[in-house]
Scaffold this motif. Structure first.
Motif, PDB file in Angstrom:
ATOM      1  N   MET A 128     -15.780  -6.245   7.731  1.00 30.39           N
ATOM      2  CA  MET A 128     -14.551  -6.937   7.123  1.00 30.39           C
ATOM      3  C   MET A 128     -14.555  -7.111   5.533  1.00 30.39           C
ATOM      4  N   GLU A 129     -15.444  -6.157   5.141  1.00 33.97           N
ATOM      5  CA  GLU A 129     -15.810  -6.152   3.563  1.00 33.97           C
ATOM      6  C   GLU A 129     -14.502  -5.296   2.733  1.00 33.97           C
ATOM      7  N   ILE A 130     -14.122  -6.016   1.850  1.00 35.06           N
ATOM      8  CA  ILE A 130     -13.098  -5.029   1.238  1.00 35.06           C
ATOM      9  C   ILE A 130     -13.367  -4.551  -0.342  1.00 35.06           C
ATOM     10  N   LYS A 131     -13.337  -3.378  -0.246  1.00 36.62           N
ATOM     11  CA  LYS A 131     -13.886  -2.612  -1.141  1.00 36.62           C
ATOM     12  C   LYS A 131     -12.899  -1.531  -2.059  1.00 36.62           C
ATOM     13  N   ALA A 132     -13.114  -1.185  -3.217  1.00 34.37           N
ATOM     14  CA  ALA A 132     -12.340  -0.213  -4.007  1.00 34.37           C
ATOM     15  C   ALA A 132     -12.944   1.213  -3.885  1.00 34.37           C
ATOM     16  N   PHE A 133     -12.054   2.247  -3.626  1.00 34.45           N
ATOM     17  CA  PHE A 133     -12.684   3.557  -3.615  1.00 34.45           C
ATOM     18  C   PHE A 133     -11.613   4.317  -4.964  1.00 34.45           C
ATOM     19  N   PRO A 134     -12.142   4.580  -5.973  1.00 33.05           N
ATOM     20  CA  PRO A 134     -11.601   5.311  -7.022  1.00 33.05           C
ATOM     21  C   PRO A 134     -11.309   6.700  -6.679  1.00 33.05           C
ATOM     22  N   SER A 135     -10.234   7.093  -7.293  1.00 34.69           N
ATOM     23  CA  SER A 135      -9.914   8.680  -6.697  1.00 34.69           C
ATOM     24  C   SER A 135      -8.832   9.132  -7.809  1.00 34.69           C
ATOM     25  N   ASP A 136      -8.527  10.516  -7.941  1.00 36.67           N
ATOM     26  CA  ASP A 136      -7.747  11.020  -8.796  1.00 36.67           C
ATOM     27  C   ASP A 136      -6.295  11.329  -8.155  1.00 36.67           C
ATOM     28  N   ALA A 137      -6.238  11.137  -6.972  1.00 38.03           N
ATOM     29  CA  ALA A 137      -4.934  11.048  -6.294  1.00 38.03           C
ATOM     30  C   ALA A 137      -5.352  10.539  -4.722  1.00 38.03           C
ATOM     31  N   VAL A 138      -4.001  10.218  -4.392  1.00 42.12           N
ATOM     32  CA  VAL A 138      -4.245   9.608  -2.945  1.00 42.12           C
ATOM     33  C   VAL A 138      -3.146  10.316  -1.964  1.00 42.12           C
ATOM     34  N   ILE A 139      -3.298  10.766  -0.593  1.00 39.67           N
ATOM     35  CA  ILE A 139      -2.417  11.528   0.119  1.00 39.67           C
ATOM     36  C   ILE A 139      -2.417  10.370   1.207  1.00 39.67           C
ATOM     37  N   LEU A 140      -1.084   9.673   1.399  1.00 35.87           N
ATOM     38  CA  LEU A 140      -1.001   9.028   2.801  1.00 35.87           C
ATOM     39  C   LEU A 140      -0.447   9.787   4.034  1.00 35.87           C
ATOM     40  N   ALA A 141      -1.285   9.697   4.827  1.00 37.25           N
ATOM     41  CA  ALA A 141      -1.002  10.522   6.332  1.00 37.25           C
ATOM     42  C   ALA A 141      -1.012   9.554   7.239  1.00 37.25           C
ATOM     43  N   SER A 142      -0.535   8.378   7.117  1.00 37.52           N
ATOM     44  CA  SER A 142      -0.671   7.239   8.136  1.00 37.52           C
ATOM     45  C   SER A 142       0.210   7.386   9.149  1.00 37.52           C
ATOM     46  N   GLY A 143       1.065   8.289   9.528  1.00 39.43           N
ATOM     47  CA  GLY A 143       1.632   8.331  10.766  1.00 39.43           C
ATOM     48  C   GLY A 143       2.744   7.893  10.852  1.00 39.43           C
ATOM     49  N   ALA A 203       5.346  14.886  -3.436  1.00 40.96           N
ATOM     50  CA  ALA A 203       4.839  13.726  -4.434  1.00 40.96           C
ATOM     51  C   ALA A 203       5.615  12.434  -3.876  1.00 40.96           C
ATOM     52  N   THR A 204       5.277  11.115  -4.014  1.00 40.08           N
ATOM     53  CA  THR A 204       6.115  10.181  -3.674  1.00 40.08           C
ATOM     54  C   THR A 204       6.499   9.725  -5.235  1.00 40.08           C
ATOM     55  N   ASN A 205       7.414   8.609  -5.537  1.00 36.44           N
ATOM     56  CA  ASN A 205       7.757   8.233  -6.678  1.00 36.44           C
ATOM     57  C   ASN A 205       6.665   7.596  -7.476  1.00 36.44           C
ATOM     58  N   ILE A 206       5.630   7.269  -6.793  1.00 36.76           N
ATOM     59  CA  ILE A 206       4.416   6.759  -7.694  1.00 36.76           C
ATOM     60  C   ILE A 206       3.578   7.722  -7.911  1.00 36.76           C
ATOM     61  N   PRO A 207       3.288   8.238  -9.260  1.00 41.29           N
ATOM     62  CA  PRO A 207       2.289   9.461  -9.835  1.00 41.29           C
ATOM     63  C   PRO A 207       1.013   9.353  -9.007  1.00 41.29           C
ATOM     64  N   GLY A 208       0.736  10.500  -8.741  1.00 44.43           N
ATOM     65  CA  GLY A 208      -0.753  10.587  -7.700  1.00 44.43           C
ATOM     66  C   GLY A 208      -0.551  10.372  -6.472  1.00 44.43           C
ATOM     67  N   LEU A 209       0.369   9.445  -5.929  1.00 45.04           N
ATOM     68  CA  LEU A 209       0.459   9.196  -4.412  1.00 45.04           C
ATOM     69  C   LEU A 209       1.415  10.370  -3.666  1.00 45.04           C
ATOM     70  N   TYR A 210       0.953  10.940  -2.657  1.00 47.40           N
ATOM     71  CA  TYR A 210       1.648  12.007  -2.125  1.00 47.40           C
ATOM     72  C   TYR A 210       1.552  11.437  -0.505  1.00 47.40           C
ATOM     73  N   ALA A 211       2.422  11.932   0.064  1.00 41.71           N
ATOM     74  CA  ALA A 211       2.736  11.449   1.508  1.00 41.71           C
ATOM     75  C   ALA A 211       3.118  12.743   2.431  1.00 41.71           C
ATOM     76  N   CYS A 212       2.620  12.835   3.577  1.00 41.52           N
ATOM     77  CA  CYS A 212       2.852  13.961   4.464  1.00 41.52           C
ATOM     78  C   CYS A 212       2.849  13.369   6.072  1.00 41.52           C
ATOM     79  N   GLY A 213       3.239  14.363   6.881  1.00 42.59           N
ATOM     80  CA  GLY A 213       3.251  13.631   8.265  1.00 42.59           C
ATOM     81  C   GLY A 213       4.414  12.925   8.435  1.00 42.59           C
ATOM     82  N   GLU A 214       4.276  12.125   9.573  1.00 42.64           N
ATOM     83  CA  GLU A 214       5.347  11.495  10.033  1.00 42.64           C
ATOM     84  C   GLU A 214       5.678  10.158   9.171  1.00 42.64           C
ATOM     85  N   CYS A 215       4.711   9.987   8.270  1.00 50.68           N
ATOM     86  CA  CYS A 215       5.119   8.838   7.268  1.00 50.68           C
ATOM     87  C   CYS A 215       5.811   9.323   6.176  1.00 50.68           C
TER      88      CYS A 215
END
Lengths: 250, 629
Positions: free
Chosen positions: B183-198, B394-406
């Motif tokens: 249940m630890e909460i942690k940050a994972f830095p990255s240059d872009a994120v793709i949400l494919a959460s269904g 690309a979503t309307n947030i720069p660097g955030l993408y989405a694909c799949g059912e979401c």
């Protein structure tokens, strides 16, 4: 069938805690399966003795026996909790975590070794890239397809490993699931190009020869995958490969 | 550049794995985050097949027809260039799956076999028995495992996405996630994120065909951080789901594609066993109402027809909300080979054999056509999308993408069967390629994990956990979820009206209040499933409100969104050219003037704010209304 169903559940709070048993009762309804019963218990986690306890943790997702998440020991046999109807079971119904994997909590176990072993046996086909090369794979006859399809339904649930006397946390045997994956990949028209590497991966320690031929795996597979047939076929393939290796003919 | 840019993919179903695979192949560092082992993702539940034009059945099928069927099936609400490109790329995508070793069913000549699906007249659906989604996912899963073994990709299974790390310019630079064991909460830095959460079928609770992890929580979390949700009022109810107290299990459309028929006894009081009811006493309502498509009309029409037969005509089997899906007239050997997986599910969970006795089914929440708004760049020379453009997905947030059912991309107001495995895979591949180009154009990489954009967010998330863990309220999250499911399926379901929707929004706000007053009944802080569940529940209720508000604003009938008050009825016994039909056509066009637009929901502190955006209709002008009679 009585209107109350009794469950004895083996519990463990963390990977390093001692185990203990608790008994719960849930009302019976037509078509009730083990996952639904566990859902009732988590909604109202009170033991049969009226003790308020922490909800039982377990793993589940699809609820239609295709994701392989909810495998557990039900009356000492590895089964998918979602598709096991309680009216087919003797009471009290005993639920335990799989014994061949480290317990995370209660009925949840860590099956990461299963996936690591798929890596170990190289259960993939080497494609040039996931881009369009403007052609598919060679033709496959319907009979050949039917054979392969049986194996492609393996959902990595771990039942076969649980039932196998040779598979254990401190033993290197990869078990039937990974072997069946090798069988499947080796029989694909282009997958067979890497047949040698896969066979070599299962010819060493922990590989095919560690199978003790107990044939338990095939009896517990929820998808009725002919695991022992696969192991038999691989026996012939590895023997041939061994001869080729000895003769230096690749 | 000292080291390759890093991408995080949230979700390991078909969309996420495809995106991850393309990025790993392109040489980027990829991290996949998933709530569980990716091989268990909901994609495995897709049964019937995946569409691509192979025209190998002597029916002169064309890619153009696939495009037209998809656009019309979706009531013209989808942006057209992405649909065009998806249909054009579909055959090549299938061949790639074939090369990965996917066990597609074969013809006698050893070629890829095709079956019929809903909303189309040509056989265009490739399949692997009746477990196509499982086989496709495993194909990509194997390739991802290969990349993993080569050290090009890393999996973080048993981690839950909580929020984005956004920099001062509002660009996405990583995620905050919770380890579901410690249940630890942690940050994972990255240059872009793709949400494919269904998908988000769990918003309809146990009255959904979705897996229990398809909550939509991840999409709702980025929505609250500013991402737009589009067309969420369009929720597909699959006409043929098994009844069940814990879940309504899908019985694939392939059952009808292979010849299954839907019927009820013509007499509401007929209590004979189905096999004892002779043909003349049966009402095959889909065949009667839609003679040219029959049992394979699109899903929105089939679900509505079943609703009407049960609730308006009072003809549900045995007086209950169910109808028959009948395979008993088909060759048992044939259906066993083609539909084994679903026959097996029905036998195991219902106890009767569909080979001998008709299945009992009813519509159930199945697929979100809507989801995160994503962009695309049109290529004017081809009419499709501009391949590789970093705007695609690309979503309307720069660097955030989405694909799949979401995402909301390809299905407009109603999805055709077997187009979801296609859009999930295709959009994942496009998103991967698009992000690769986004990363190449990035001037500056993400900051270190100590940066305040992460630490502030971690603190915020820890506070949310703390509140839930220590709350000693009266509410039970599992009970609330059941109430949510009942509420959504009865008030924001197959048939809608504004009064009820207003009430639903009120009730959802009450539920939201109650969800803050819960008691987790959990003292163990290790693998605390109740905590994760309670947090997801709050997101589901929020999504429920977005769906209901979007539905309330749209005063028309389109695809899966049906408000009888605003219905334009097709004139009976009239076809194109008849005056009655032409009057209808002009009314329909006038309606399109008002309503053929994308719904955009934006998060505000007082609830969703609903706006609209024009639809790109550059491929097929909406001249022909849907008419499947």
């Amino acid at each position: 069938m009585s209107d109350k169903i009794k469950f004895r559940i083996r519990r463990q709070d963390t990977p390093y805690s001692p185990t203990y048993w608790q008994t719960f009762q849930v009302p019976f309804r037509e078509g009730l399966n083990v996952v639904s019963a566990l859902m009732m218990i988590r909604q109202n986690p009170i033991t049969a003795d009226g003790l308020k306890v922490d909800p039982v943790a377990w793993e589940f997702n699809c609820m239609e026996e295709v994701c392989g998440a909810c495998t557990m020991l039900i009356n000492h046999r590895p089964m998918q909790a979602c598709s096991t109807l309680v009216n087919t079971l003797q009471q009290p119904i005993t639920l335990e975590p799989l014994s061949k994997f480290p317990v995370i909590r209660d009925l949840m176990v860590d099956r990461s070794r299963l996936f690591a072993d798929l890596k170990r046996v190289r259960a993939w086909i080497e494609i040039d890239g996931a881009w369009d090369i403007h052609q598919g794979a060679p033709r496959i006859s319907p009979e050949h397809w039917q054979d392969n399809y049986l194996y492609s339904r393996c959902m990595s649930c771990g039942s076969c490993l649980e039932a196998c006397p040779q598979y254990a946390q401190d033993l290197p045997f990869v078990g039937a699931a990974a072997l069946a994956a090798v069988r499947l990949m080796n029989n694909h028209p282009t997958g067979k190009y890497q047949r040698k590497q896969r066979l070599h991966a299962i010819m060493g320690e922990g590989g095919l020869s560690d199978c003790g031929n107990a044939q338990n795996c095939v009896q517990v597979c929820p998808k009725e995958i002919p695991l022992t047939t696969a192991i038999g076929e691989l026996g012939r393939q590895t023997t041939k490969q061994l001869l080729k290796d000895l003769l230096g003919s690749g | 550049m000292s080291r390759p840019r890093k991408v995080i993919v949230v979700g390991g179903g078909l969309g996420g794995l495809w995106a991850a695979l393309r990025l790993a192949e392109a040489g980027f560092q990829v991290q996949i985050f998933s709530l569980f082992e990716v091989k268990r993702s909901h994609s495995v539940c897709a049964q019937g097949g995946i569409n691509a034009c192979f025209d190998s059945k002597g029916e002169r099928d064309t890619i153009w027809q696939h495009i037209v069927d998809t656009l019309k099936g979706g009531a013209y609400l989808a942006n057209q260039p992405p649909v065009k490109s998806m249909c054009e790329d579909a055959p090549g995508l299938i061949q790639t799956f074939e090369r990965m070793g996917v066990t597609f069913s074969r013809t006698a000549e050893g070629l890829l076999d095709l079956r019929l699906f809903g909303g189309v007249k040509h056989r265009r659906t490739l399949f692997a028995g009746a477990s196509t989604g499982q086989q496709l996912l495993y194909g990509v899963d194997q390739e991802v495992r290969r990349q993993e073994s080569l050290g090009r990709l890393q999996k973080f299974e048993w981690w839950e996405f909580l929020s984005l790390g956004l920099n001062q310019q509002g660009a996405c630079q990583g995620i905050i996630a919770m380890n579901l064991r410690t249940m630890e909460i942690k940050a994972f830095p990255s240059d872009a994120v793709i949400l494919a959460s269904g998908g988000m079928g769990q918003v309809y609770g146990h009255r959904s065909t979705n897996s229990t992890n398809s909550t939509g929580a991840a999409a709702c979390r980025v929505y609250q951080q500013g991402a737009w949700l589009a067309n969420t009022e369009f929720f597909q109810f699959h006409p043929t789901a098994m009844l069940g107290d814990d879940k309504t299990r899908l019985m694939s459309e392939a059952a009808r594609g292979e010849g299954g028929r839907i019927w009820v006894p013509s007499d509401a009081n007929d209590r004979r066993r189905p096999s004892q009811i002779p043909e003349p006493d049966r009402f095959y309502f889909l065949e009667e109402w839609y003679p040219s498509y029959g049992n394979t009309v699109p899903r929105d029409l089939a679900s509505r027809a079943i609703w009407e037969v049960v609730h308006k005509l009072g003809l549900g089997v045995g007086g209950e909300a169910k109808v028959y899906l009948d395979l008993t007239h088909l060759n048992p050997g044939f259906i066993e080979q083609r539909l084994h997986a679903i026959l097996d599910i029905y036998r195991k969970f219902h106890g009767t054999d569909p080979v001998h006795e008709p299945m009992e089914i009813y519509p159930s929440a199945h697929y979100a056509m809507g989801g995160l708004w994503v962009d695309f760049e049109r290529d004017d020379t081809t009419g499709g999308i501009k391949h590789g453009s970093p705007r695609n997905h690309a979503t309307n947030i720069p660097g955030l993408y989405a694909c799949g059912e979401c995402d909301y991309g390809y299905h407009g107001a109603n999805r055709l069967g077997a187009n979801s495995l296609l859009s999930a895979s295709y959009s994942g591949r496009v998103a991967g390629e698009s992000v690769a180009n986004y990363l190449q154009g990035l001037q500056q990489g993400h900051p270190g994990s100590e940066d305040p954009i992460y630490s502030n967010e971690i603190k915020h998330q820890q506070e949310l956990n703390h509140q839930l863990i220590n709350n000693q309220g009266e509410e039970n999250p599992y009970q609330l979820h059941r109430e949510l499911g009942e509420l959504m399926s009865s008030q924001v379901g197959v048939v809608r009206d504004n009064q009820t929707l207003n009430n639903a929004i009120e009730s959802l706000r009450t539920l939201q209040q109650r969800s803050r007053n819960i008691n987790l009944q959990e003292h163990n802080s290790w693998s605390n499933q109740g905590l994760a569940y309670a947090r997801q529940l709050q997101e589901m209720i929020r999504l429920g409100e977005v769906i209901a508000a979007s539905a309330l604003h749209r005063d028309e009938c389109r695809g899966a969104h049906y408000k009888p008050e605003f219905e334009l009825k097709l004139p009976e016994n009239a076809s194109a050219g008849d005056p009655a039909y032409e009057t209808y056509r002009s009314q329909w066009k006038a309606q399109n003037q008002n309503w053929l637009k994308t719904t955009i929901a934006k998060h505000t502190d007082w609830g969703p704010q609903v706006d609209y955006q024009a639809v790109d209709l550059s491929v097929l002008a909406p001249e022909e209304p849907r008419d499947y009679r």
